[in-house]
Enzyme design. Structure first.
Site, PDB file in Angstrom:
ATOM      1  N   ASP A 125       0.870  -1.170   0.000  1.00 16.07           N
ATOM      2  CA  ASP A 125       0.000   0.000   0.000  1.00 16.07           C
ATOM      3  C   ASP A 125       0.921   1.238   0.000  1.00 16.07           C
ATOM      4  O   ASP A 125       2.134   1.122   0.238  1.00 16.07           O
ATOM      5  CB  ASP A 125      -0.866  -0.053   1.265  1.00 16.07           C
ATOM      6  CG  ASP A 125      -1.585   1.237   1.539  1.00 16.07           C
ATOM      7  OD1 ASP A 125      -2.281   1.727   0.639  1.00 16.07           O
ATOM      8  OD2 ASP A 125      -1.442   1.773   2.661  1.00 16.07           O
TER       9      ASP A 125
ATOM     10  N   ASP B 234      -0.192   5.188   0.963  1.00 12.00           N
ATOM     11  CA  ASP B 234      -0.424   6.183   2.020  1.00 12.00           C
ATOM     12  C   ASP B 234      -0.507   5.517   3.387  1.00 12.00           C
ATOM     13  O   ASP B 234      -1.316   4.607   3.600  1.00 12.00           O
ATOM     14  CB  ASP B 234      -1.715   6.968   1.746  1.00 12.00           C
ATOM     15  CG  ASP B 234      -1.570   7.850   0.526  1.00 12.00           C
ATOM     16  OD1 ASP B 234      -0.613   8.642   0.495  1.00 12.00           O
ATOM     17  OD2 ASP B 234      -2.386   7.744  -0.404  1.00 12.00           O
TER      18      ASP B 234
ATOM     19  N   GLU C  44      -0.704  11.176   5.303  1.00 13.75           N
ATOM     20  CA  GLU C  44      -2.082  11.674   5.432  1.00 13.75           C
ATOM     21  C   GLU C  44      -2.176  13.107   5.951  1.00 13.75           C
ATOM     22  O   GLU C  44      -3.112  13.820   5.591  1.00 13.75           O
ATOM     23  CB  GLU C  44      -2.934  10.726   6.284  1.00 13.75           C
ATOM     24  CG  GLU C  44      -3.310   9.427   5.574  1.00 13.75           C
ATOM     25  CD  GLU C  44      -4.118   9.583   4.279  1.00 13.75           C
ATOM     26  OE1 GLU C  44      -4.549  10.703   3.952  1.00 13.75           O
ATOM     27  OE2 GLU C  44      -4.293   8.567   3.586  1.00 13.75           O
TER      28      GLU C  44
ATOM     29  N   LYS D 228     -11.669  11.768  -3.735  1.00 17.57           N
ATOM     30  CA  LYS D 228     -12.933  12.196  -4.346  1.00 17.57           C
ATOM     31  C   LYS D 228     -14.118  11.596  -3.582  1.00 17.57           C
ATOM     32  O   LYS D 228     -15.072  12.284  -3.224  1.00 17.57           O
ATOM     33  CB  LYS D 228     -12.976  11.709  -5.798  1.00 17.57           C
ATOM     34  CG  LYS D 228     -13.183  12.822  -6.787  1.00 17.57           C
ATOM     35  CD  LYS D 228     -13.348  12.326  -8.198  1.00 17.57           C
ATOM     36  CE  LYS D 228     -12.715  11.001  -8.484  1.00 17.57           C
ATOM     37  NZ  LYS D 228     -12.025  10.870  -9.713  1.00 17.57           N
TER      38      LYS D 228
ATOM     39  N   HIS E 195     -10.837  17.949  -6.604  1.00 19.95           N
ATOM     40  CA  HIS E 195      -9.856  16.894  -6.354  1.00 19.95           C
ATOM     41  C   HIS E 195      -8.632  17.049  -7.253  1.00 19.95           C
ATOM     42  O   HIS E 195      -7.504  16.791  -6.830  1.00 19.95           O
ATOM     43  CB  HIS E 195     -10.500  15.509  -6.525  1.00 19.95           C
ATOM     44  CG  HIS E 195      -9.607  14.408  -6.062  1.00 19.95           C
ATOM     45  ND1 HIS E 195      -9.043  13.497  -6.915  1.00 19.95           N
ATOM     46  CD2 HIS E 195      -9.135  14.099  -4.828  1.00 19.95           C
ATOM     47  CE1 HIS E 195      -8.283  12.667  -6.218  1.00 19.95           C
ATOM     48  NE2 HIS E 195      -8.321  13.006  -4.955  1.00 19.95           N
ATOM     49  N   ARG E 196      -8.834  17.499  -8.480  1.00 18.28           N
ATOM     50  CA  ARG E 196      -7.667  17.751  -9.362  1.00 18.28           C
ATOM     51  C   ARG E 196      -6.784  18.850  -8.755  1.00 18.28           C
ATOM     52  O   ARG E 196      -5.556  18.751  -8.758  1.00 18.28           O
ATOM     53  CB  ARG E 196      -8.130  18.138 -10.767  1.00 18.28           C
ATOM     54  CG  ARG E 196      -8.609  16.933 -11.594  1.00 18.28           C
ATOM     55  CD  ARG E 196      -8.772  17.286 -13.070  1.00 18.28           C
ATOM     56  NE  ARG E 196      -9.883  18.204 -13.295  1.00 18.28           N
ATOM     57  CZ  ARG E 196     -11.164  17.820 -13.432  1.00 18.28           C
ATOM     58  NH1 ARG E 196     -11.482  16.548 -13.359  1.00 18.28           N
ATOM     59  NH2 ARG E 196     -12.111  18.712 -13.647  1.00 18.28           N
TER      60      ARG E 196
ATOM     61  N   THR F 272      -4.958   3.362  -3.232  1.00 19.45           N
ATOM     62  CA  THR F 272      -6.166   4.114  -3.544  1.00 19.45           C
ATOM     63  C   THR F 272      -5.829   5.472  -4.160  1.00 19.45           C
ATOM     64  O   THR F 272      -6.657   6.063  -4.847  1.00 19.45           O
ATOM     65  CB  THR F 272      -6.948   4.306  -2.230  1.00 19.45           C
ATOM     66  OG1 THR F 272      -7.417   3.037  -1.824  1.00 19.45           O
ATOM     67  CG2 THR F 272      -8.086   5.238  -2.376  1.00 19.45           C
ATOM     68  N   THR F 273      -4.656   5.960  -3.887  1.00 14.95           N
ATOM     69  CA  THR F 273      -4.318   7.282  -4.431  1.00 14.95           C
ATOM     70  C   THR F 273      -3.952   7.166  -5.917  1.00 14.95           C
ATOM     71  O   THR F 273      -3.877   6.084  -6.492  1.00 14.95           O
ATOM     72  CB  THR F 273      -3.200   7.947  -3.593  1.00 14.95           C
ATOM     73  OG1 THR F 273      -3.239   9.355  -3.824  1.00 14.95           O
ATOM     74  CG2 THR F 273      -1.828   7.420  -3.942  1.00 14.95           C
ATOM     75  N   SER F 274      -3.757   8.316  -6.553  1.00 18.90           N
ATOM     76  CA  SER F 274      -3.544   8.331  -8.004  1.00 18.90           C
ATOM     77  C   SER F 274      -2.097   7.988  -8.375  1.00 18.90           C
ATOM     78  O   SER F 274      -1.174   8.120  -7.564  1.00 18.90           O
ATOM     79  CB  SER F 274      -3.867   9.729  -8.544  1.00 18.90           C
ATOM     80  OG  SER F 274      -3.035  10.656  -7.899  1.00 18.90           O
TER      81      SER F 274
ATOM     82  N   ASN G 102       0.398  10.696  -7.725  1.00 21.35           N
ATOM     83  CA  ASN G 102       0.853  10.829  -6.336  1.00 21.35           C
ATOM     84  C   ASN G 102       1.893   9.767  -5.978  1.00 21.35           C
ATOM     85  O   ASN G 102       2.802  10.024  -5.180  1.00 21.35           O
ATOM     86  CB  ASN G 102      -0.336  10.736  -5.374  1.00 21.35           C
ATOM     87  CG  ASN G 102      -1.156  12.010  -5.333  1.00 21.35           C
ATOM     88  OD1 ASN G 102      -0.757  13.034  -5.899  1.00 21.35           O
ATOM     89  ND2 ASN G 102      -2.300  11.963  -4.685  1.00 21.35           N
TER      90      ASN G 102
HETATM   91  C1  XBP Z   1      -5.141   6.246   1.183  1.00 16.71           C
HETATM   92  C2  XBP Z   1      -6.255   7.059   0.768  1.00 16.71           C
HETATM   93  C3  XBP Z   1      -6.087   8.142  -0.182  1.00 16.71           C
HETATM   94  C4  XBP Z   1      -5.506   9.446   0.333  1.00 16.71           C
HETATM   95  C5  XBP Z   1      -5.917  10.563  -0.588  1.00 16.71           C
HETATM   96  O1  XBP Z   1      -4.673   5.482   0.072  1.00 16.71           O
HETATM   97  O2  XBP Z   1      -7.375   6.776   1.162  1.00 16.71           O
HETATM   98  O3  XBP Z   1      -7.388   8.407  -0.629  1.00 16.71           O
HETATM   99  O4  XBP Z   1      -6.022   9.755   1.614  1.00 16.71           O
HETATM  100  O5  XBP Z   1      -5.508  10.317  -1.869  1.00 16.71           O
HETATM  101  P1  XBP Z   1      -3.807   4.115   0.258  1.00 16.71           P
HETATM  102  P2  XBP Z   1      -6.304  10.872  -3.146  1.00 16.71           P
HETATM  103  O6  XBP Z   1      -4.642   3.043  -0.406  1.00 16.71           O
HETATM  104  O7  XBP Z   1      -2.490   4.343  -0.454  1.00 16.71           O
HETATM  105  O8  XBP Z   1      -3.637   3.880   1.725  1.00 16.71           O
HETATM  106  O9  XBP Z   1      -6.866  12.227  -2.803  1.00 16.71           O
HETATM  107  O10 XBP Z   1      -5.273  10.932  -4.241  1.00 16.71           O
HETATM  108  O11 XBP Z   1      -7.405   9.880  -3.440  1.00 16.71           O
HETATM  109 MG    MG Z   2      -2.870   3.136   3.481  1.00 13.59          MG
END
Ligand code: XBP
Ligand code: MG
Length: 228
Positions: free
Chosen positions: A9, A11, A18, A53, A81-82, A121-123, A126
């Protein structure tokens, strides 16, 4: 089963990102005159919705129109979000380091010839920004497979992102272990049939990690992944 790959994963797992995401959301809301502000306690609760989003949509659906009568529709949220994504990338530069034990775990995987992948989950942009900040290298030089949130419609805890990473690896779930920091990430990995170790992050430390193969911190991760 022979372990052949590790899916990380991003973030909360590779780095404590975060607070920067939260700052990027709040600065975007303020700049755009939205009247929203997410403090730490609120953000901790909102993190149960994966994806920026989707998190904004969930919050809008929860509060409805604010005192100013503003209630952004989905197109407006996508535009916000962009802007948030651009702001996050700018904030990230030089402001983040890897979590303790991550570089060591990745190096140990390389030595033992475990393939490396990402399911986040992030782009993708990122992921790229984080890899360039933390390793000074492009993401695809570090991870053979990268599955990012902008490639699936259903976010964690849905298994879609892990199933996509597995398909790209060309491996069955029994040959792969996931590393996550959150209960929704753990649920996503488990629903895709993967074993999963959890390294709790600041925002996720109080969550329930039932079903995890182990809950670990720092240098214990390398040994858990490589059986060292
Ligand atoms: C954690 C998330 C992400 C970030 C925000 O992702 O939930 O949504 O908080 O990212 P991970 P975006 O799966 O890596 O733990 O605004 O780019 O969605
Ligand atoms: Mg995470």
């Amino acid at each position: 089963m022979t372990r052949r790959a590790v899916i990380f994963d991003v973030d909360g797992t590779l780095a404590e990102t975060e607070e920067l995401h939260r700052r990027a959301f709040n600065e975007t809301f303020a700049e755009q005159g939205l009247g929203w502000h997410w403090d730490r306690d609120l953000y901790e609760r909102l993190l149960k919705t994966a994806g920026g989003k989707e998190r904004m949509q969930a919050y809008r659906d929860e509060i409805g129109a604010g005192a100013d009568g503003l209630c952004p529709d989905d197109a407006r949220i996508a535009a916000l979000h962009r802007l948030k994504t651009d702001r996050y990338a700018a904030l990230l530069e030089g402001a983040i380091t890897l979590r303790p034990g991550i570089d060591e775990a990745i190096a140990a995987c390389r030595v033992t010839e475990l393939r490396l992948a990402i399911a986040t989950t992030t782009s993708r942009s990122n992921v790229e920004a984080l890899c360039r900040t933390c390793w000074r290298r492009p993401a695809d030089q570090l991870f053979e497979v990268i599955a990012s949130g902008d490639e699936v419609t259903a976010k964690k805890p849905d298994p879609a992102i892990y199933l996509l990473a597995l398909r790209r690896l060309g491996l069955p779930p029994g040959d792969v272990i996931a590393v996550e920091d959150s209960a929704i990430g753990l649920a996503s990995a488990r629903a895709a049939g993967l074993e999963c170790v959890v390294t709790p992050a600041t925002y996720t430390a109080g969550q329930d990690f039932a079903g995890a193969a182990a809950v670990l911190h720092g240098s214990a991760l390398a040994d858990a992944l490589t059986g060292g």
